[in-house]
Motif scaffolding. Structure first.
Motif, short mmCIF file in Angstrom:
data_model
loop_
_atom_site.label_atom_id
_atom_site.label_comp_id
_atom_site.label_asym_id
_atom_site.label_seq_id
_atom_site.Cartn_x
_atom_site.Cartn_y
_atom_site.Cartn_z
N THR A 73 9.11 19.45 41.54
CA THR A 73 7.92 19.89 42.27
C THR A 73 7.92 19.45 43.72
O THR A 73 7.13 19.94 44.53
N GLN A 116 7.91 23.15 33.14
CA GLN A 116 8.19 23.55 31.76
C GLN A 116 9.69 23.68 31.53
O GLN A 116 10.48 23.81 32.48
N ASN A 132 6.45 28.07 35.22
CA ASN A 132 6.00 26.74 35.62
C ASN A 132 7.21 25.82 35.77
O ASN A 132 7.95 25.60 34.81
N SER A 137 11.86 27.99 38.86
CA SER A 137 10.67 28.21 38.03
C SER A 137 10.64 29.57 37.35
O SER A 137 10.06 29.73 36.28
#
Length: 242
Positions: free
Chosen positions: A31, A212, A209, A202
């Motif tokens: 992220t 995930q 996400n 992603s």
């Protein structure tokens, strides 16, 4: 056509290889754009898969401007990765003025010991990307540039991506298109830009996400979408599969 997929753990790596990835970019802190993973994970992944593993070398996510301490950290990480069996590293460095940091590259690249090097999306902060491409071509260790051809998603920069691909012809560099790519429309993107390598994160994970796991169905759909797409001659130079 070469498909590179971001992996953040062993499960990602195994799933990516089993469902069509040609190469892994191994990171932690996805992220934050990816930071250097631990050496234990690097060694485990390299031992577990047969496709090339490129390891992110990025000490923090504050910026791409690095202090002396940062560079010392990166140097130690490169030396560790070079002993792991990984195929390459992913790095980038800029000056406070937003230019490619030649001094940083001059210090770090001699440590790569035959590893291929991807210059990452620090490239997308350059004001003049064509000039930046010419600078990077001076470094034989750098085999590809990961870029969205600007500050936004790659899908919104098709003409600029095409220009980079065309400019890279005759250079020892491959353009690796990434950031914001989707499974839907990827064949059209490849056809319109001429890229020979694409990078996914992603978009091949459950729910899109980044936190995930990789979705095998989405990844297989992607590999089917790009299957049969003529590989651009630029990707034949160094495809990372050695």
């Amino acid at each position: 056509m070469i498909l590179e997929v971001i992996a953040t753990c062993m499960a990602d790596a195994v799933t990516a290889e089993a469902n069509g990835a040609d190469r892994l970019e191994l990171v932690t802190a996805i992220t934050e754009g990816g930071l250097t993973p631990g050496i234990g994970l690097i060694c485990q992944v390299v031992d577990a898969v047969s496709i090339p593993v490129f390891v992110m070398v990025r000490p923090h996510s504050r910026s791409f401007v690095y202090s002396e301490d940062d560079l010392a950290t990166m140097a130690a990480e490169i030396e560790a990765v070079s002993e792991s069996g990984a195929a390459g590293i992913v790095l980038g460095a800029l000056t406070p003025q937003g230019q490619i940091d030649r001094q940083a590259l001059d210090r770090l690249l001699p440590l790569t010991k035959g590893l291929q090097v991807t210059f990452h999306r620090a490239f997308d902060e350059l004001e003049d990307q064509l000039e930046g491409l010419s600078i990077l071509a001076d470094y034989p260790q750098i085999t590809r540039v990961l870029t969205s051809a600007g500050p936004g998603p790659a899908l919104e920069a098709i003409p600029a991506m095409r220009r980079l691909v065309e400019a890279s012809q005759g250079m020892p560099l491959t353009i690796l298109a990434g950031s914001g790519l989707k499974v839907e429309g990827i064949a059209d993107f490849i056809a319109r830009t001429g890229v020979g390598e694409v990078h996914f994160g992603s978009a091949v994970r459950f729910g899109g996400n980044s936190l995930q796991p990789i979705d095998p169905v989405a990844l297989r759909a992607l590999t089917q979408s790009i299957h049969g797409t003529t590989r651009h001659s630029n990707s034949e130079k160094v495809n990372g599969n050695a």
